[in-house]
Enzyme design. Structure first.
Site, PDB file in Angstrom:
ATOM      1  N   THR A   1      29.098 -16.574  21.665  1.00 43.53           N
ATOM      2  CA  THR A   1      28.555 -15.425  22.387  1.00 43.53           C
ATOM      3  C   THR A   1      27.135 -15.741  22.808  1.00 43.53           C
ATOM      4  O   THR A   1      26.364 -16.312  22.041  1.00 43.53           O
ATOM      5  CB  THR A   1      28.590 -14.148  21.527  1.00 43.53           C
ATOM      6  OG1 THR A   1      29.960 -13.826  21.256  1.00 43.53           O
ATOM      7  CG2 THR A   1      27.958 -12.960  22.249  1.00 43.53           C
TER       8      THR A   1
ATOM      9  N   PHE B   1      23.560 -14.243  24.004  1.00 42.76           N
ATOM     10  CA  PHE B   1      22.738 -13.040  23.911  1.00 42.76           C
ATOM     11  C   PHE B   1      21.519 -13.220  24.806  1.00 42.76           C
ATOM     12  O   PHE B   1      21.080 -14.353  25.021  1.00 42.76           O
ATOM     13  CB  PHE B   1      22.231 -12.851  22.472  1.00 42.76           C
ATOM     14  CG  PHE B   1      23.338 -12.580  21.478  1.00 42.76           C
ATOM     15  CD1 PHE B   1      23.612 -11.289  21.051  1.00 42.76           C
ATOM     16  CD2 PHE B   1      24.095 -13.618  20.954  1.00 42.76           C
ATOM     17  CE1 PHE B   1      24.620 -11.041  20.139  1.00 42.76           C
ATOM     18  CE2 PHE B   1      25.114 -13.374  20.037  1.00 42.76           C
ATOM     19  CZ  PHE B   1      25.374 -12.079  19.627  1.00 42.76           C
TER      20      PHE B   1
END
Ligand SMILES: O=C(O)C(=O)C[C@]1(C(=O)O)C=C[C@@H](O)C=C1
Length: 356
Positions: free
Chosen positions: A257, A259
């Site tokens: 992921t 960010f």
């Protein structure tokens, strides 16, 4: 053996004393930097400078320590020095134990004040209101794609992007007892449920799946009720005293992921940067093709292109575009000027150092 160890340990002790002395010198200089910055109200956290320091140590690293390990050490050194200037507060999607919290420490080191928030909206609100100096929000996952709420709020708020950080996301299935006996429901954030759907279909097709606000909240629920299983990081499982039924259940073993760090800080060029912007054009044939032409003209590479339906107004879609380079780099500056001129809507979200 003791005879051989003793002189080696004496040398390690002597080196540690030198390291400590150098760290103290570094800390005192950071304090002076802090005073200089306080005189002009200059920002304490400088992501471009930190990125340069970390890239520099990897380039000069003579070994045998791994680049990643020396960078972790220097990140902590800078984090501690930064805290001597001011302890930075960073809002993230809580509770403690989420991947967002991991991303905060990955970017800022551990000498930081984490502010867990109940939702992505609250992270944006805390950052805009100044309750937190920065926020860290997920923006895209390698298996599931964009985090739409983040994209919508980047458009709707005044925050800018000051940095990015990407972390591997490994999910574990966990319960209070470490077994699935008597478990009727699996709880997790909807993204995590989606990232583990093939595994769940195969191993627990008949267990109900329930989406909750975060994986850490699922871990809290499982810690209080033996009929609930949680999908979360093992870090969250440890935090809430859960037993692992099965580790690494995400369908893609390379699941990551990305960010972004949001705030009010416009970051200076670091030498390896990315620029994020949002564009819209009227919905006519070839409009998007024409809109993006300036990137090709000025040799600027596009690293991401994402569209979101516009829920109000004249245009049908907003396009979220990431390009290589900083807005102050000449080719990017020229391309942005033309994009701005051609687009019916243009918003620069920020230029920031490419994550390590
Ligand atoms: O160079 C600065 O501006 C500093 O404040 C020093 C320092 C560091 O410890 O190296 C600390 C915080 C900043 O984010 C960048 C670097």
């Amino acid at each position: 053996m003791t005879d051989k160890l003793t002189p080696l340990r004496e040398r390690i002790d002597a080196i540690d004393a030198q390291i400590l002395d150098l760290l103290s010198q570094r800390g005192r200089i950071a304090q002076q930097v802090g005073h200089v910055k306080a005189e002009t109200d200059a920002p304490v956290f400088r992501p471009e400078r930190e990125a340069q320091v970390l890239r520099g140590v990897a380039e000069r690293n003579p070994g045998p320590l791994k680049n990643q390990d020396v960078q972790t050490i220097f990140r902590e050194v800078m984090s501690a020095c930064r805290a001597l200037e001011k302890r930075v507060t960073v809002a993230y999607l809580g509770p403690a134990g989420t991947f967002s919290e991991q991303a905060v420490y990955q970017q800022f080191g551990s000498a930081v004040e984490g502010l867990p928030c109940a939702s992505i909206d609250e992270v944006f609100r805390s950052t805009e209101a100044g309750t937190a100096d920065f926020g860290v929000v997920p923006v895209e996952n390698s298996s599931e794609g964009a985090i739409n709420r983040t994209l919508d709020l980047m458009l709707a708020t005044t925050t800018v992007i000051s940095g990015e950080v990407s972390i591997p996301v490994h999910h574990s299935l966990m319960t209070k007892t470490g077994s699935m006996e008597g478990v009727g429901v699996v709880c997790a954030h909807s993204q995590a449920l989606a990232q583990c759907q093939v595994w769940l279909n195969l191993h627990h097709p008949n267990v109900e799946r329930r989406a909750v606000a975060s994986n850490a909240e699922a871990a809290v629920m499982a810690s209080q009720d033996a009929t609930i299983a949680a999908i979360a990081s093992e870090m969250a499982g440890e935090q809430y005293g859960l037993g692992v039924v099965q580790a690494h259940i995400q369908d893609d073993p390379h699941n990551r992921t990305r960010f972004v760090v949001i705030g009010t800080l416009q970051t200076n060029p670091s030498g390896r940067d990315r620029t994020s912007l949002v564009l819209a054009v009227p919905n006519t044939a070839g409009a998007v093709y024409k809109l993006l032409a300036p990137l090709a003209t000025h040799g600027v590479s596009m690293t991401r292109f994402e569209s979101r339906p516009a829920r109000i107004g004249t245009w049908e879609y907003y396009f979220y575009v990431d390009v290589e380079g900083h807005r102050q780099d000449a080719p990017v500056a020229r391309a942005l000027e033309e994009l701005h001129h051609n687009a019916a809507f243009f918003k620069l979200l920020g230029s920031y150092p490419v994550g390590l």
